[in-house]
Design a protein around this motif. Sequence first.
Motif, PDB file in Angstrom:
ATOM      1  N   LEU A 334       0.830  -1.207   0.000  1.00 51.79           N
ATOM      2  CA  LEU A 334       0.000   0.000   0.000  1.00 51.79           C
ATOM      3  C   LEU A 334       0.864   1.256   0.000  1.00 51.79           C
ATOM      4  O   LEU A 334       0.575   2.226  -0.706  1.00 51.79           O
ATOM      5  CB  LEU A 334      -0.939  -0.008   1.204  1.00 51.79           C
ATOM      6  CG  LEU A 334      -2.096  -1.013   1.137  1.00 51.79           C
ATOM      7  CD1 LEU A 334      -2.848  -1.025   2.453  1.00 51.79           C
ATOM      8  CD2 LEU A 334      -3.046  -0.668  -0.014  1.00 51.79           C
ATOM      9  N   GLY A 337       1.987   1.862  -3.344  1.00 55.74           N
ATOM     10  CA  GLY A 337       0.951   2.040  -4.356  1.00 55.74           C
ATOM     11  C   GLY A 337       0.665   0.787  -5.159  1.00 55.74           C
ATOM     12  O   GLY A 337       0.024   0.857  -6.213  1.00 55.74           O
ATOM     13  N   LEU A 339      -1.504  -1.881  -5.363  1.00 54.14           N
ATOM     14  CA  LEU A 339      -2.763  -2.340  -4.792  1.00 54.14           C
ATOM     15  C   LEU A 339      -3.020  -3.822  -5.039  1.00 54.14           C
ATOM     16  O   LEU A 339      -3.557  -4.521  -4.167  1.00 54.14           O
ATOM     17  CB  LEU A 339      -3.919  -1.508  -5.358  1.00 54.14           C
ATOM     18  CG  LEU A 339      -3.890  -0.011  -4.984  1.00 54.14           C
ATOM     19  CD1 LEU A 339      -5.077   0.718  -5.617  1.00 54.14           C
ATOM     20  CD2 LEU A 339      -3.930   0.153  -3.472  1.00 54.14           C
ATOM     21  N   GLU A 340      -2.668  -4.329  -6.215  1.00 54.36           N
ATOM     22  CA  GLU A 340      -2.905  -5.751  -6.492  1.00 54.36           C
ATOM     23  C   GLU A 340      -2.079  -6.644  -5.560  1.00 54.36           C
ATOM     24  O   GLU A 340      -2.547  -7.681  -5.106  1.00 54.36           O
ATOM     25  CB  GLU A 340      -2.586  -6.059  -7.957  1.00 54.36           C
ATOM     26  CG  GLU A 340      -3.577  -5.468  -8.934  1.00 54.36           C
ATOM     27  CD  GLU A 340      -5.016  -5.873  -8.587  1.00 54.36           C
ATOM     28  OE1 GLU A 340      -5.264  -7.077  -8.341  1.00 54.36           O
ATOM     29  OE2 GLU A 340      -5.883  -4.984  -8.535  1.00 54.36           O
ATOM     30  N   ARG A 343      -3.806  -6.591  -2.235  1.00 52.83           N
ATOM     31  CA  ARG A 343      -5.004  -7.440  -2.215  1.00 52.83           C
ATOM     32  C   ARG A 343      -4.630  -8.920  -2.108  1.00 52.83           C
ATOM     33  O   ARG A 343      -5.298  -9.684  -1.409  1.00 52.83           O
ATOM     34  CB  ARG A 343      -5.835  -7.190  -3.473  1.00 52.83           C
ATOM     35  CG  ARG A 343      -6.520  -5.823  -3.493  1.00 52.83           C
ATOM     36  CD  ARG A 343      -7.527  -5.722  -4.630  1.00 52.83           C
ATOM     37  NE  ARG A 343      -8.196  -4.423  -4.627  1.00 52.83           N
ATOM     38  CZ  ARG A 343      -7.864  -3.404  -5.408  1.00 52.83           C
ATOM     39  NH1 ARG A 343      -6.868  -3.544  -6.286  1.00 52.83           N
ATOM     40  NH2 ARG A 343      -8.518  -2.268  -5.340  1.00 52.83           N
ATOM     41  N   LEU A 363      -6.920  -0.932   2.938  1.00 51.43           N
ATOM     42  CA  LEU A 363      -7.198  -1.032   1.500  1.00 51.43           C
ATOM     43  C   LEU A 363      -8.319  -0.079   1.089  1.00 51.43           C
ATOM     44  O   LEU A 363      -8.230   0.610   0.053  1.00 51.43           O
ATOM     45  CB  LEU A 363      -7.589  -2.472   1.152  1.00 51.43           C
ATOM     46  CG  LEU A 363      -6.455  -3.432   0.789  1.00 51.43           C
ATOM     47  CD1 LEU A 363      -6.945  -4.871   0.765  1.00 51.43           C
ATOM     48  CD2 LEU A 363      -5.875  -3.057  -0.572  1.00 51.43           C
ATOM     49  N   ALA A 364      -9.396  -0.050   1.875  1.00 49.96           N
ATOM     50  CA  ALA A 364     -10.516   0.835   1.544  1.00 49.96           C
ATOM     51  C   ALA A 364     -10.064   2.289   1.586  1.00 49.96           C
ATOM     52  O   ALA A 364     -10.441   3.098   0.717  1.00 49.96           O
ATOM     53  CB  ALA A 364     -11.665   0.605   2.529  1.00 49.96           C
ATOM     54  N   ALA A 366      -6.975   3.436   1.093  1.00 50.28           N
ATOM     55  CA  ALA A 366      -6.057   3.701  -0.014  1.00 50.28           C
ATOM     56  C   ALA A 366      -6.783   3.849  -1.337  1.00 50.28           C
ATOM     57  O   ALA A 366      -6.328   4.593  -2.225  1.00 50.28           O
ATOM     58  CB  ALA A 366      -5.028   2.574  -0.103  1.00 50.28           C
ATOM     59  N   THR A 367      -7.906   3.161  -1.509  1.00 48.77           N
ATOM     60  CA  THR A 367      -8.649   3.239  -2.777  1.00 48.77           C
ATOM     61  C   THR A 367      -9.775   4.264  -2.741  1.00 48.77           C
ATOM     62  O   THR A 367     -10.516   4.410  -3.725  1.00 48.77           O
ATOM     63  CB  THR A 367      -9.238   1.849  -3.115  1.00 48.77           C
ATOM     64  OG1 THR A 367     -10.069   1.398  -2.032  1.00 48.77           O
ATOM     65  CG2 THR A 367      -8.124   0.840  -3.358  1.00 48.77           C
ATOM     66  N   ASN A 369     -12.518   4.172  -0.939  1.00 49.36           N
ATOM     67  CA  ASN A 369     -13.802   3.495  -0.794  1.00 49.36           C
ATOM     68  C   ASN A 369     -14.385   3.857   0.565  1.00 49.36           C
ATOM     69  O   ASN A 369     -14.136   3.196   1.562  1.00 49.36           O
ATOM     70  CB  ASN A 369     -13.590   1.984  -0.935  1.00 49.36           C
ATOM     71  CG  ASN A 369     -14.889   1.192  -0.834  1.00 49.36           C
ATOM     72  OD1 ASN A 369     -15.937   1.707  -0.451  1.00 49.36           O
ATOM     73  ND2 ASN A 369     -14.797  -0.089  -1.178  1.00 49.36           N
ATOM     74  N   ALA A 412      -2.785   8.843  -0.600  1.00 45.57           N
ATOM     75  CA  ALA A 412      -4.216   8.556  -0.769  1.00 45.57           C
ATOM     76  C   ALA A 412      -5.010   9.465   0.164  1.00 45.57           C
ATOM     77  O   ALA A 412      -5.518   9.029   1.203  1.00 45.57           O
ATOM     78  CB  ALA A 412      -4.482   7.083  -0.462  1.00 45.57           C
TER      79      ALA A 412
END
Length: 506
Positions: A334, A337, A339-340, A343, A363-364, A366-367, A369, A412
């Motif tokens: 994270l 950067g 992200l995959e 995950r 994760l939420a 950083a994206t 969400n 982020a």
Amino acid sequence: MIGLLLAVAAGPFAGAFWDRDLGSLTRELLERRGAPQAALFEDLVRLCDCETLAPLQAPDPLRQLVRIEAARRARLGAKAGSSATIWRDLLRKDFFRRDPGNPSLANALTWPDEEELWTGEIRVVEAPRWRCDQPAPPPAAQDDTGLAGALRRSGHPEAASRFAYHRASRLLARGEKTLAAEQARAIDPAALGQLGHWAALLRIQLGADGREEAIALARAWSGPQSLPARALATDHLARQERWGEVAQLAEGAEGSDRALLQHVRLLRVRALLELSRREDAVAAFPRDARSELARDLALEAVAGRALNAASIEVLSALWPDPAEAFARVAERALFAGALEVARSAAAAIPPSATRARIVDAELAFATGNRAGFQASLARLTTAHGSRTSERLARGRAAAELAGALASLAPAAPALRLEAAASMDALAERYGGSIARELATAAAALRTRNAASAGVVRISAPLPVPDLPPFQVSWPEPRSLLAIPDAEGGLRDWFPAQAALAGGPSP
């Protein structure tokens, strides 16, 4: 000329000795009293029969070696007969023949011993007697400080190096490192055959040669016994960042010193990473490593790409709680950067683990969400029990998440204000030190241009770990002797697979 004189002086005695016939040698000594080299071979008969050796009245390097060999038998004690030394032979009663070949005394005319022999007269010689079942005490210690130099000046360089190796290794074993280092400078490894590698290692260990010499030694030496040389070489190369050589020298390392072996293997992993050979690094990782430095190296090895079966297996082997490792991989990804990758690491964490909830929230965040972030935060902080320990565990998890969010915010920033408000609310709920950590993170999240001031994680190159301390069991020279061979040279002892006296090879 020295060799020729030595051969002439020792000829009759050496022939009998190398025929493994102490009886004939005893007869030769009796019939050639006072001949050159007679005193040395008389000492050898006493040594082979474990008899008393008197102190030397005048310096004689070869005779002094006989006494040092006798003292070694006493030092080895009960292990002498099974040691890889000449005492494995000498403690067998049948290794030498001892019949002096006396004539039958039936119907013979006998008279006392005289210097002059009559025609047809044959001396009756008392047969040498093997007493190694009850050996004499070791000879009195004599100063052997300058013996290596005396042997070299006498034209015996191999014997000089062999004795210097023996003395240096014994001094080192007694903790007298300064004296051992002085003696090590007299060792010529090239003169010592099978002991050569050990002699070279001893010189390096004692500082007579530099660490660069360990590289050549490790390249020339293989097998488990070479591990100390390989460790010295790879450690030296790693500190010079010569990673290609580290990877080559450390490959296939083996040995019984677990800490030393692990050091070499971890240096190889580091070298493979530096050479961008990540898959090879993961495959080469020692699964029994447990240090923090090893775990950091493992994270470095799996970073930058989605976790697969091999990387999951490595992390599971190194951490008591693999969820901790997967969470750290996700956080690293994270911050970078990726992200995959994050995950894939999050998917490896058991869903019921607290770590899974922390990573889901990260994760939420950083994206961007918003709904996912609030849901993850609720799962992390919602009460599942009323005990104080459970409440404190939830508070610590929230504080850990807050610190991570403050670090992520510069890259982020979309949810930084919502996250700050949530941290303030949690601070009111928990109070105490946890509240202070949450409030600090909330303040950082509200600062647009320095959201992670004082919290940002700055990656640093992994250090090369210190070389573990290690001890070497220096092998004993098979023989400390230097015995004339009747051809102008010296031999140290009989071949290891020599035939038994009067019988076939074993």
